[in-house]
Design a protein around this motif. Structure first.
Motif, PDB file in Angstrom:
ATOM      1  N   GLU A 628      37.489  52.525  41.513  1.00  0.00           N
ATOM      2  CA  GLU A 628      36.226  52.478  41.462  1.00  0.00           C
ATOM      3  C   GLU A 628      36.104  52.082  39.877  1.00  0.00           C
ATOM      4  OE1 GLU A 628      34.091  55.765  43.099  1.00  0.00           O
ATOM      5  OE2 GLU A 628      35.651  56.164  44.394  1.00  0.00           O
ATOM      6  N   LEU A 629      35.778  50.907  39.578  1.00  0.00           N
ATOM      7  CA  LEU A 629      35.986  50.561  38.430  1.00  0.00           C
ATOM      8  C   LEU A 629      34.871  51.180  37.554  1.00  0.00           C
ATOM      9  CD1 LEU A 629      37.030  47.903  36.922  1.00  0.00           C
ATOM     10  CD2 LEU A 629      34.736  46.540  37.088  1.00  0.00           C
ATOM     11  N   PRO A 630      33.573  51.564  37.712  1.00  0.00           N
ATOM     12  CA  PRO A 630      32.710  52.306  36.871  1.00  0.00           C
ATOM     13  C   PRO A 630      33.234  53.745  36.432  1.00  0.00           C
ATOM     14  CG  PRO A 630      31.566  51.312  38.772  1.00  0.00           C
ATOM     15  CD  PRO A 630      32.975  51.214  38.911  1.00  0.00           C
ATOM     16  N   ARG A 631      33.738  54.294  37.388  1.00  0.00           N
ATOM     17  CA  ARG A 631      34.389  55.473  37.231  1.00  0.00           C
ATOM     18  C   ARG A 631      35.618  55.391  36.244  1.00  0.00           C
ATOM     19  NH1 ARG A 631      36.137  58.185  41.920  1.00  0.00           N
ATOM     20  NH2 ARG A 631      36.758  59.953  40.408  1.00  0.00           N
ATOM     21  N   GLN A 632      36.487  54.223  36.201  1.00  0.00           N
ATOM     22  CA  GLN A 632      37.628  53.886  35.686  1.00  0.00           C
ATOM     23  C   GLN A 632      37.490  53.792  34.054  1.00  0.00           C
ATOM     24  OE1 GLN A 632      39.718  50.775  37.335  1.00  0.00           O
ATOM     25  NE2 GLN A 632      41.884  51.147  36.494  1.00  0.00           N
ATOM     26  N   PHE A 633      36.522  52.830  34.004  1.00  0.00           N
ATOM     27  CA  PHE A 633      36.108  52.363  32.382  1.00  0.00           C
ATOM     28  C   PHE A 633      34.888  52.543  31.966  1.00  0.00           C
ATOM     29  CE2 PHE A 633      39.370  49.287  34.331  1.00  0.00           C
ATOM     30  CZ  PHE A 633      40.591  49.741  33.582  1.00  0.00           C
ATOM     31  N   ASN A 634      34.643  52.661  30.826  1.00  0.00           N
ATOM     32  CA  ASN A 634      33.047  52.625  30.121  1.00  0.00           C
ATOM     33  C   ASN A 634      32.902  50.964  30.039  1.00  0.00           C
ATOM     34  OD1 ASN A 634      34.527  55.098  28.652  1.00  0.00           O
ATOM     35  ND2 ASN A 634      32.657  55.450  29.653  1.00  0.00           N
ATOM     36  N   GLU A 635      33.707  50.285  29.936  1.00  0.00           N
ATOM     37  CA  GLU A 635      33.219  48.723  29.732  1.00  0.00           C
ATOM     38  C   GLU A 635      34.351  47.993  30.392  1.00  0.00           C
ATOM     39  OE1 GLU A 635      30.975  47.214  27.273  1.00  0.00           O
ATOM     40  OE2 GLU A 635      30.350  49.218  26.515  1.00  0.00           O
ATOM     41  N   TYR A 636      33.906  46.938  30.687  1.00  0.00           N
ATOM     42  CA  TYR A 636      34.945  45.910  31.300  1.00  0.00           C
ATOM     43  C   TYR A 636      34.642  44.472  30.668  1.00  0.00           C
ATOM     44  CZ  TYR A 636      37.722  43.873  35.243  1.00  0.00           C
ATOM     45  OH  TYR A 636      38.755  43.217  35.869  1.00  0.00           O
ATOM     46  N   ILE A 637      35.930  43.850  30.411  1.00  0.00           N
ATOM     47  CA  ILE A 637      35.855  42.614  29.614  1.00  0.00           C
ATOM     48  C   ILE A 637      36.541  41.468  30.656  1.00  0.00           C
ATOM     49  CG2 ILE A 637      36.342  41.290  27.712  1.00  0.00           C
ATOM     50  CD1 ILE A 637      36.498  43.709  26.183  1.00  0.00           C
ATOM     51  N   TRP A 638      35.844  40.698  31.072  1.00  0.00           N
ATOM     52  CA  TRP A 638      36.311  39.489  31.805  1.00  0.00           C
ATOM     53  C   TRP A 638      36.571  38.215  31.174  1.00  0.00           C
ATOM     54  CZ3 TRP A 638      38.485  38.997  36.369  1.00  0.00           C
ATOM     55  CH2 TRP A 638      38.557  37.908  37.030  1.00  0.00           C
ATOM     56  N   ILE A 639      37.872  37.655  31.364  1.00  0.00           N
ATOM     57  CA  ILE A 639      38.076  36.426  30.779  1.00  0.00           C
ATOM     58  C   ILE A 639      38.646  35.561  32.107  1.00  0.00           C
ATOM     59  CG2 ILE A 639      39.798  35.066  29.170  1.00  0.00           C
ATOM     60  CD1 ILE A 639      39.786  37.799  27.678  1.00  0.00           C
ATOM     61  N   ASP A 640      37.997  34.611  32.461  1.00  0.00           N
ATOM     62  CA  ASP A 640      38.146  33.837  33.948  1.00  0.00           C
ATOM     63  C   ASP A 640      39.537  33.208  33.792  1.00  0.00           C
ATOM     64  OD1 ASP A 640      36.822  33.434  36.550  1.00  0.00           O
ATOM     65  OD2 ASP A 640      37.149  31.487  35.991  1.00  0.00           O
TER      66      ASP A 640
END
Length: 664
Positions: A628-640
């Protein structure tokens, strides 16, 4: 045709079994002799040596070759034993056992399978195997006791009847757990009438056969296969776009909003979705530079071995010169830190620190515990200067470990098999002796004592780690992340009340384990421990990518390759971010808006994790887990689209300082 099959079988043993750490020569030879195709339906025989389980009759499977080898090795057979197998299936595992043991008694509860297995074993010439159609939970009482029992199906609890049928000194290997996608592989050794030693060997999955084949040619169900949860895409990609902070390249990404959200946090954990992606390293370095420049962070703590990181620390903090033959990160996987991206950051940090007084300079520290022998030698070198008598004692105690210097993992196997006594007492006593003299040593040189004490703690934890890690159990994972957290705490305490740390590690270590399937397996990690220990003073940043290239090996200890990263699985978080059509973005994961992306992302999905080994041919089974991404991290950085790191050679240009860490 026969030559092709022999070649495939040899490749299976080398890549799938030996390449994953199975070392028992009897097991390797047995796996190389048994013709797996002889135990498969005709239409499955072309896939006989694929790295996956395969369906057989009665909705059952023939196990993945590696799982068979792992479990047989755990029985520690020397030859001449009487072995009971519960869950014979096709008869393949019984054939492997029969290559080593004197007698094999195999029980299968499905009558059709029992008949086919018996016929296949007879046709293959195994006269030392008897197959019985019966309830395996009751064992085979009239043939008991057995020197070894192999249970090839998951049990909700340990079958006591089977334990009673073990001979004294006998071993039983069984997967136990009530959750269909997570069991623990256990080994019980009978020491007396009612005394059994239990060892946790590995985290495994024995799940029911799923009705529809999984995408990408994945197996139809058994150990280590995830049955993905169906999720509809909906408008999630558009919602991500609306709340993300997009960027075209790493260099033009605006970090000001991120710095504001980090606020007064004292520990910022910055991850990576692989150990070999340039963009993750470069963005992590940019964020770290801002934290050092603007928020007074004075520590970088990396998922790296303590002695190797100490080499970097001497360089960036302009401490005394180190021996010229001491290279940082010279063992597998060299490219993980020995790359242009890490060197560029180290050069920047060295320049930054050159303007500051020594006590204000930002240090570089290693959190990991793989450097067993380098750390032991560092302790001896330190004690030679400050306490020669204790140095002689240390050398004698650490000699216990010396036979396994070339292959520390072999120490774990020797200790588990009883072929060698464990060195726990010696290394723990050495740590205690060192800590008793803390005050005297610290007065001479606090930094050097910290280095020696941390190396001593590392050796003690590493000795235990290599004993429990051999089969990859949750105990080894927890011990390693506990060690990393304790090291972080120790260094922060040493740096004092103003200590502020940036942690560099893989997403699987810095994301909160409670938000992933790791928690179901009883695993914790550094991110969870920091969240518990530091509360809102810690901040977690994860990374992701869809496609491109990555630096990785095919097997542990193998050569680095630049591999193509497969486009993200359709049921993954990465797929949703790819559908935004943005080359890069930073997404804060905080709830509170009426139409909030955090809420929309809270439904569990698959998430990809690539370590130093990447197997795209079995990516779903090898590299995805549920989170569950929102519980795992405070921020998420995406690089396609991302690219492999640039590894360094060992040559150093003329004119560099003696402390330069990346070459000789």
């Amino acid at each position: 045709m026969m030559a092709d099959i022999e070649t495939k079988r040899a490749e299976m043993v080398e890549r799938q079994i030996k390449g994953r750490g199975v070392r028992d020569p009897k097991v390797l030879e047995a796996m190389g002799r048994v013709r797996r195709e002889a135990f498969l339906p005709e239409h499955q025989r072309d896939a006989a040596y694929a790295d996956r389980p395969l369906p057989i009759a009665d909705e059952q499977t023939i196990s993945q070759p590696y799982i068979v080898a792992l479990m047989v090795e755990a029985l520690a057979l020397s030859g001449g034993e009487r072995v009971l197998e519960i869950g014979a299936g096709s008869g393949y595992a019984a054939a492997v056992l029969a290559e080593i043991a004197d007698e094999v008694f195999a029980i299968e509860r499905h009558g059709t399978l029992a008949s086919k297995a018996s016929a296949a074993l007879q046709d293959a010439g195994y006269e030392n195997v008897r197959v019985r159609h019966a309830d395996g939970t009751k064992g085979w009482e009239e043939e008991a006791p057995f020197d070894a029992i192999l249970v090839s199906a998951a049990a909700e609890s340990v079958p006591k009847v089977l334990l009673e049928q073990l001979a004294k000194g006998g071993r039983m290997v069984v997967p136990v757990g009530s959750h269909k996608q997570a069991q623990e592989l256990l080994r019980y050794t009978r020491q007396g009438d009612d005394r059994f030693d239990r060892e946790d060997l590995a985290d495994v999955r024995f799940v029911p056969l799923i009705e529809e084949p999984v995408n990408e040619g994945e197996p139809n169900g058994a150990a280590r296969v995830i049955e993905p949860r169906r999720q509809s895409g909906g408008d999630l990609p558009e919602l991500i776009r609306s709340q993300a902070e997009p960027f075209e390249t790493i260099d033009d990404a605006s970090l000001d909003p991120l710095m504001e959200r980090i606020g007064d946090a004292r520990v910022v954990l910055i991850g990576e979705a692989s150990h070999g992606t340039s963009e993750f390293y470069r963005m992590r370095a940019r964020i770290t530079q801002r934290l050092i420049e603007e928020k007074g962070f004075n520590m970088v703590a990396a998922e790296a071995d303590w002695p190797d990181a100490a080499r970097i620390d001497h360089y960036v903090r302009h401490r005394e010169a180190l021996p010229a033959d001491w290279e940082a990160f010279a063992r597998f996987p060299t490219w993980m830190w020995r790359n242009e991206e890490t060197r560029d950051f180290a050069d920047w940090l060295s320049d930054w620190n050159g303007r500051l007084d020594m006590e204000d300079r930002a240090g570089f520290y290693g959190l990991d515990l793989y450097s067993l022998y380098t750390s032991a030698q560092s302790i001896i070198d330190y004690l030679e200067d400050v306490d020669p008598e204790l140095a002689r004692t240390a050398r004698a105690r650490y000699d216990c470990l010396s036979p396994w210097e070339a292959d520390p993992a072999a120490y774990g196997r020797a200790a588990l098999s009883g072929e060698y006594r464990a060195c726990e007492t010696e290394v723990v006593t050495m740590l205690a002796d060192l800590m008793r003299k803390r005050q005297d040593y610290t007065a001479q040189d606090g930094d050097r004592f910290l280095d020696a004490a941390q190396n001593a703690a590392l050796v003690a934890n590493a000795e235990k780690y290599y004993r429990v890690m051999y089969y990859g159990s949750r105990a080894s994972w927890n011990l390693r992340d506990d060690h990393m957290f304790e090291t972080l705490q120790n260094v922060m305490n040493f740096r004092g009340s103003d200590a502020k740390a940036v942690v560099w590690a893989h997403n699987s270590h810095i994301g909160d384990a409670r938000a992933t399937e790791m928690s179901q397996r009883g695993e914790r990690n550094l991110g969870e421990l920091c969240a518990r220990g530091f509360g809102t003073d810690s901040y977690r940043i994860g990374f992701g990518t869809d496609h491109g290239t990555v630096a990785a090996a095919s097997t542990w200890g193998g050569e680095m390759e630049v591999k193509n990263v497969r486009p993200a699985h359709e049921q993954s978080y990465e797929r949703q971010f790819h559908l935004t059509d943005l080359p890069g973005l930073i997404l804060p994961l905080r709830a509170g808006q009426e139409l909030d992306v955090t809420t929309a992302l809270s439904h569990p999905r698959l998430e990809r994790a690539i370590g130093v080994i990447y197997r795209p041919e079995s990516e779903l089974a090898s590299h995805y887990f549920e989170a569950e991404l929102p519980r795992q991290f405070n921020e998420y950085i995406w690089i396609d689209e991302s690219h492999a790191v640039s590894p360094l050679d060992t040559d150093v240009k003329e004119g560099l300082p003696d402390t330069y860490p990346f070459g000789t």
